[in-house]
Design a protein around this motif. Structure first.
Motif, PDB file in Angstrom:
ATOM      1  N   THR A 191       0.815  -1.221   0.000  1.00  0.00           N
ATOM      2  CA  THR A 191       0.000   0.000   0.000  1.00  0.00           C
ATOM      3  C   THR A 191       0.845   1.266   0.000  1.00  0.00           C
ATOM      4  OG1 THR A 191      -0.211  -0.217   2.411  1.00  0.00           O
ATOM      5  CG2 THR A 191      -2.020  -1.070   1.052  1.00  0.00           C
ATOM      6  N   GLU A 192       2.084   1.167   0.456  1.00  0.00           N
ATOM      7  CA  GLU A 192       2.957   2.343   0.486  1.00  0.00           C
ATOM      8  C   GLU A 192       3.868   2.461  -0.728  1.00  0.00           C
ATOM      9  OE1 GLU A 192       4.934   2.138   4.284  1.00  0.00           O
ATOM     10  OE2 GLU A 192       3.047   2.427   5.374  1.00  0.00           O
TER      11      GLU A 192
ATOM     12  N   ARG B 151       5.150   3.706  -4.048  1.00  0.00           N
ATOM     13  CA  ARG B 151       4.922   5.044  -4.625  1.00  0.00           C
ATOM     14  C   ARG B 151       5.272   5.090  -6.098  1.00  0.00           C
ATOM     15  NH1 ARG B 151       4.137   8.855  -0.650  1.00  0.00           N
ATOM     16  NH2 ARG B 151       4.596   8.144   1.451  1.00  0.00           N
ATOM     17  N   ASP B 152       4.475   5.887  -6.819  1.00  0.00           N
ATOM     18  CA  ASP B 152       4.789   6.113  -8.232  1.00  0.00           C
ATOM     19  C   ASP B 152       5.762   7.285  -8.340  1.00  0.00           C
ATOM     20  OD1 ASP B 152       3.262   8.447  -7.941  1.00  0.00           O
ATOM     21  OD2 ASP B 152       1.594   7.710  -9.139  1.00  0.00           O
TER      22      ASP B 152
ATOM     23  N   ALA C 250       5.324  10.306  -9.028  1.00  0.00           N
ATOM     24  CA  ALA C 250       4.825  11.545  -8.426  1.00  0.00           C
ATOM     25  C   ALA C 250       4.731  11.450  -6.901  1.00  0.00           C
ATOM     26  CB  ALA C 250       3.451  11.891  -9.007  1.00  0.00           C
ATOM     27  N   GLY C 251       5.049  10.276  -6.338  1.00  0.00           N
ATOM     28  CA  GLY C 251       5.002  10.102  -4.894  1.00  0.00           C
ATOM     29  C   GLY C 251       3.673   9.586  -4.370  1.00  0.00           C
ATOM     30  N   GLU C 252       2.725   9.298  -5.279  1.00  0.00           N
ATOM     31  CA  GLU C 252       1.413   8.806  -4.836  1.00  0.00           C
ATOM     32  C   GLU C 252       1.520   7.342  -4.419  1.00  0.00           C
ATOM     33  OE1 GLU C 252      -3.081   7.938  -6.519  1.00  0.00           O
ATOM     34  OE2 GLU C 252      -1.703   9.085  -7.753  1.00  0.00           O
ATOM     35  N   GLN C 253       0.966   7.050  -3.243  1.00  0.00           N
ATOM     36  CA  GLN C 253       0.977   5.678  -2.758  1.00  0.00           C
ATOM     37  C   GLN C 253      -0.040   4.816  -3.504  1.00  0.00           C
ATOM     38  OE1 GLN C 253       0.387   5.682   1.502  1.00  0.00           O
ATOM     39  NE2 GLN C 253       2.526   6.224   1.884  1.00  0.00           N
TER      40      GLN C 253
ATOM     41  N   GLY D 160      -1.897   2.477  -2.106  1.00  0.00           N
ATOM     42  CA  GLY D 160      -3.042   2.647  -1.221  1.00  0.00           C
ATOM     43  C   GLY D 160      -3.948   1.433  -1.065  1.00  0.00           C
TER      44      GLY D 160
ATOM     45  N   ARG E  35      -7.021   1.392  -3.677  1.00  0.00           N
ATOM     46  CA  ARG E  35      -6.662   0.847  -4.994  1.00  0.00           C
ATOM     47  C   ARG E  35      -6.514  -0.675  -4.901  1.00  0.00           C
ATOM     48  NH1 ARG E  35      -3.332   3.955  -8.877  1.00  0.00           N
ATOM     49  NH2 ARG E  35      -2.968   5.195  -7.018  1.00  0.00           N
TER      50      ARG E  35
ATOM     51  N   HIS F 238       2.978   0.201 -10.627  1.00  0.00           N
ATOM     52  CA  HIS F 238       2.728   1.513 -10.010  1.00  0.00           C
ATOM     53  C   HIS F 238       4.019   2.088  -9.432  1.00  0.00           C
ATOM     54  CE1 HIS F 238       0.520   4.548  -7.701  1.00  0.00           C
ATOM     55  NE2 HIS F 238       1.354   4.262  -6.708  1.00  0.00           N
ATOM     56  N   GLN F 239       4.845   1.236  -8.937  1.00  0.00           N
ATOM     57  CA  GLN F 239       6.029   1.634  -8.203  1.00  0.00           C
ATOM     58  C   GLN F 239       7.102   2.208  -9.127  1.00  0.00           C
ATOM     59  OE1 GLN F 239       7.331  -0.998  -4.966  1.00  0.00           O
ATOM     60  NE2 GLN F 239       8.887  -1.530  -6.455  1.00  0.00           N
TER      61      GLN F 239
END
Length: 188
Positions: free
Chosen positions: A109-110, A112-113, A115-118, A120, A123, A152-153
């Protein structure tokens, strides 16, 4: 070392609390500098569907019923293994046939892409529901979830990424046990 202490406790009849305490003792003996491990310890009564669990520092597991996430298992919290927790108590839920459990580490869940978005929890739940709706087998749904997290990462994982999907049903059990019948085309 943690797994071995938990298994030894379980094999000698220890319940989940005793298993966690065995892991605490082993970690404290081996690493007096206060190292710890996170885990979810659980036991499922295959006859009744009663799931008893302890959550030692992981995000709360999710329960999926009829293709929807219906519950977050927030009970049964205790300190991570290696930090004794005399207040620890079980969480308990009764699963229905066909229910699925989604267990995961915070690295999922942590993640990050760029842009720093987790990634989550929302999702994760949405993708789990989407893959369930397509009717893909559980292992394929798990593979797709893992690829979604990795996709995503941005870059290498900053933390461990662990996902586990469990289905409680007779048909799921049958799908996991190899067939014992042997087809013999020459038999007549």
């Amino acid at each position: 070392m943690v797994l071995s202490s938990i298994r030894a406790s379980r094999r000698s009849g220890g319940d989940l609390l005793a298993q966690a305490e065995a892991a605490d003792a082993e970690l404290l003996q081996q690493f007096p500098d206060a190292r710890f491990a996170t885990a979810v310890l659980a036991e499922l009564d295959l006859d009744t569907g009663v799931l008893r669990y302890l959550n030692a520092g992981h995000p709360p597991p999710l329960v999926m019923r009829e293709g929807r996430i219906v519950e977050t298992l927030t009970a049964g919290r205790r300190m991570p293994l290696g930090i004794p927790d005399p207040q620890a108590a079980y969480g308990e839920v009764t699963l229905r046939p066909g229910d699925r459990l989604v267990l995961y580490t915070d690295g999922v869940t942590e993640a990050r892409d760029a842009a720093g978005e987790q990634f989550g929890t929302r999702r994760l739940a949405e993708l789990t529901e989407r893959h369930s709706a397509t009717g893909v087998p559980l292992p394929e749904g798990l593979r797709r979830l893992a690829h979604a997290v990795l996709g995503h990462q941005d870059g290498p994982a900053a933390d461990d990424l662990t996902l586990l999907l469990v289905e409680w049903s007779a048909s799921a059990a049958q799908r996991t046990v190899p067939s014992t019948s042997r087809e013999n085309p020459e038999a007549g």
